[in-house]
Design a protein around this motif. Structure first.
Motif, mmCIF file in Angstrom:
data_model
loop_
_atom_site.group_PDB
_atom_site.id
_atom_site.type_symbol
_atom_site.label_atom_id
_atom_site.label_comp_id
_atom_site.label_asym_id
_atom_site.label_seq_id
_atom_site.Cartn_x
_atom_site.Cartn_y
_atom_site.Cartn_z
ATOM 1 N N SER A 57 0.667 -1.176 0.056
ATOM 2 C CA SER A 57 0.060 0.025 -0.038
ATOM 3 C C SER A 57 0.823 1.191 0.113
ATOM 4 O O SER A 57 0.439 2.179 -0.632
ATOM 5 N N LYS A 58 2.084 1.100 0.486
ATOM 6 C CA LYS A 58 3.078 2.449 0.784
ATOM 7 C C LYS A 58 3.571 2.575 -0.778
ATOM 8 O O LYS A 58 3.796 3.668 -1.147
ATOM 9 N N VAL A 59 3.889 1.587 -1.615
ATOM 10 C CA VAL A 59 4.505 1.560 -2.821
ATOM 11 C C VAL A 59 3.630 1.830 -4.019
ATOM 12 O O VAL A 59 3.883 2.516 -4.651
ATOM 13 N N MET A 60 2.594 1.046 -3.876
ATOM 14 C CA MET A 60 1.639 0.949 -5.246
ATOM 15 C C MET A 60 0.659 2.459 -5.198
ATOM 16 O O MET A 60 -0.036 2.773 -4.204
ATOM 17 N N ASN A 61 0.728 3.089 -6.171
ATOM 18 C CA ASN A 61 -0.250 4.051 -6.594
ATOM 19 C C ASN A 61 -1.594 3.948 -6.664
ATOM 20 O O ASN A 61 -1.844 2.987 -7.517
ATOM 21 N N GLY A 62 -2.486 4.277 -5.883
ATOM 22 C CA GLY A 62 -3.838 4.030 -5.997
ATOM 23 C C GLY A 62 -4.356 2.474 -5.186
ATOM 24 O O GLY A 62 -5.590 2.307 -5.444
ATOM 25 N N VAL A 63 -3.346 2.343 -4.121
ATOM 26 C CA VAL A 63 -3.832 1.096 -3.727
ATOM 27 C C VAL A 63 -3.614 1.319 -2.134
ATOM 28 O O VAL A 63 -2.675 1.481 -1.568
ATOM 29 N N GLY A 64 -4.939 1.003 -1.362
ATOM 30 C CA GLY A 64 -4.798 1.335 0.141
ATOM 31 C C GLY A 64 -4.564 0.036 0.583
ATOM 32 O O GLY A 64 -4.345 -0.966 -0.070
ATOM 33 N N LEU A 65 -4.723 0.109 1.998
ATOM 34 C CA LEU A 65 -4.405 -1.135 2.852
ATOM 35 C C LEU A 65 -5.379 -2.198 2.427
ATOM 36 O O LEU A 65 -4.855 -3.614 2.198
ATOM 37 N N LYS A 66 -6.614 -2.019 2.061
ATOM 38 C CA LYS A 66 -7.834 -3.088 1.807
ATOM 39 C C LYS A 66 -7.251 -3.911 0.598
ATOM 40 O O LYS A 66 -7.401 -4.940 0.394
ATOM 41 N N LYS A 67 -7.049 -2.928 -0.632
ATOM 42 C CA LYS A 67 -6.708 -3.749 -1.706
ATOM 43 C C LYS A 67 -5.329 -4.542 -1.765
ATOM 44 O O LYS A 67 -5.075 -5.331 -2.244
ATOM 45 N N ALA A 68 -4.471 -3.846 -0.793
ATOM 46 C CA ALA A 68 -3.023 -4.609 -0.688
ATOM 47 C C ALA A 68 -3.336 -5.969 -0.065
ATOM 48 O O ALA A 68 -2.862 -7.002 -0.263
ATOM 49 N N GLN A 69 -4.093 -5.850 0.944
ATOM 50 C CA GLN A 69 -4.575 -7.264 1.726
ATOM 51 C C GLN A 69 -5.268 -8.074 0.695
ATOM 52 O O GLN A 69 -4.848 -9.278 0.756
ATOM 53 N N SER A 70 -6.035 -7.714 -0.067
ATOM 54 C CA SER A 70 -6.359 -8.673 -1.177
ATOM 55 C C SER A 70 -5.500 -8.984 -1.866
ATOM 56 O O SER A 70 -5.482 -10.479 -2.427
ATOM 57 N N ILE A 71 -4.370 -8.703 -2.226
ATOM 58 C CA ILE A 71 -3.347 -8.929 -3.006
ATOM 59 C C ILE A 71 -2.411 -10.196 -2.172
ATOM 60 O O ILE A 71 -2.283 -11.199 -2.766
ATOM 61 N N VAL A 72 -2.142 -9.862 -1.091
ATOM 62 C CA VAL A 72 -1.619 -10.803 -0.007
ATOM 63 C C VAL A 72 -2.696 -11.945 0.072
ATOM 64 O O VAL A 72 -2.061 -13.305 -0.092
ATOM 65 N N SER A 73 -3.894 -11.651 0.333
ATOM 66 C CA SER A 73 -4.716 -13.089 0.321
ATOM 67 C C SER A 73 -4.714 -13.887 -0.899
ATOM 68 O O SER A 73 -4.676 -14.902 -0.729
ATOM 69 N N TYR A 74 -4.847 -13.309 -1.915
ATOM 70 C CA TYR A 74 -4.788 -13.979 -3.147
ATOM 71 C C TYR A 74 -3.459 -14.563 -3.257
ATOM 72 O O TYR A 74 -3.412 -16.000 -3.781
ATOM 73 N N ARG A 75 -2.561 -14.231 -2.987
ATOM 74 C CA ARG A 75 -1.221 -14.777 -3.166
ATOM 75 C C ARG A 75 -1.118 -16.023 -2.019
ATOM 76 O O ARG A 75 -0.727 -17.153 -2.320
ATOM 77 N N GLU A 76 -1.829 -15.881 -0.890
ATOM 78 C CA GLU A 76 -1.645 -17.070 0.025
ATOM 79 C C GLU A 76 -2.553 -18.036 -0.366
ATOM 80 O O GLU A 76 -2.173 -19.327 -0.006
ATOM 81 N N GLN A 77 -3.577 -17.759 -0.921
ATOM 82 C CA GLN A 77 -4.749 -18.772 -1.470
ATOM 83 C C GLN A 77 -4.150 -19.641 -2.852
ATOM 84 O O GLN A 77 -4.238 -20.618 -2.917
ATOM 85 N N TYR A 78 -3.647 -18.900 -3.667
ATOM 86 C CA TYR A 78 -3.300 -19.359 -4.949
ATOM 87 C C TYR A 78 -1.647 -19.655 -5.002
ATOM 88 O O TYR A 78 -1.377 -20.220 -6.204
ATOM 89 N N GLY A 79 -0.850 -19.192 -4.421
ATOM 90 C CA GLY A 79 0.541 -19.470 -4.536
ATOM 91 C C GLY A 79 1.234 -18.118 -5.177
ATOM 92 O O GLY A 79 0.515 -17.003 -5.460
ATOM 93 N N ALA A 80 2.403 -18.104 -5.118
ATOM 94 C CA ALA A 80 3.138 -17.004 -5.712
ATOM 95 C C ALA A 80 2.655 -16.714 -7.150
ATOM 96 O O ALA A 80 2.441 -17.524 -8.029
ATOM 97 N N PHE A 81 2.861 -15.510 -7.373
ATOM 98 C CA PHE A 81 2.549 -14.949 -8.860
ATOM 99 C C PHE A 81 3.774 -15.208 -9.664
ATOM 100 O O PHE A 81 4.799 -15.226 -9.273
ATOM 101 N N THR A 82 3.313 -15.590 -10.786
ATOM 102 C CA THR A 82 4.417 -15.709 -12.087
ATOM 103 C C THR A 82 4.675 -14.768 -12.991
ATOM 104 O O THR A 82 5.505 -14.765 -13.553
#
Length: 107
Positions: A57-82
């Motif tokens: 959320s600090k680095v990405m423009n237009g991404v707050g803590l909620k969207k950043a948490q969605s990214i982390v949750s997605y990564r935890e559920q589906y594995g690392a991004f390729t």
């Protein structure tokens, strides 16, 4: 009548000078802003596979803590991004957001 003509002439000259100064200052300010953007240091990239929600959320423009948490949750559920573009699969993260932040991200 000569007085009013002289007054109008002086007023025109004064306004013309003021407009010229305003335009000159606006042009200088624009040039300074462009120079400042040119010399901004490159931001460090953040790994979408390792960063916390707070870091994202600090680095990405237009991404707050909620969207950043969605990214982390997605990564935890589906594995690392390729690929960075895979972020588009995260709910709430669209094409424009990925494009805007591509230079700030790494795998």
């Amino acid at each position: 009548m000569a007085k009013s003509t002289l007054y109008a002439l002086c007023l025109s000259l004064a306004l013309g000078g003021a407009l010229y100064q305003t335009a000159l200052h606006a042009e200088e300010a624009s040039a300074e802003a462009q120079a400042a953007q040119t010399f901004l240091p490159q931001q460090d990239q953040v790994s979408i596979n390792e960063a916390s929600a707070e870091q994202l959320s600090k680095v990405m423009n237009g991404v707050g803590l909620k969207k950043a948490q969605s990214i982390v949750s997605y990564r935890e559920q589906y594995g690392a991004f390729t690929a960075i573009e895979q972020l588009k699969e995260v709910p709430g993260i669209g094409n424009a957001l990925v494009e805007r932040n591509a230079s700030r991200l790494k795998l």
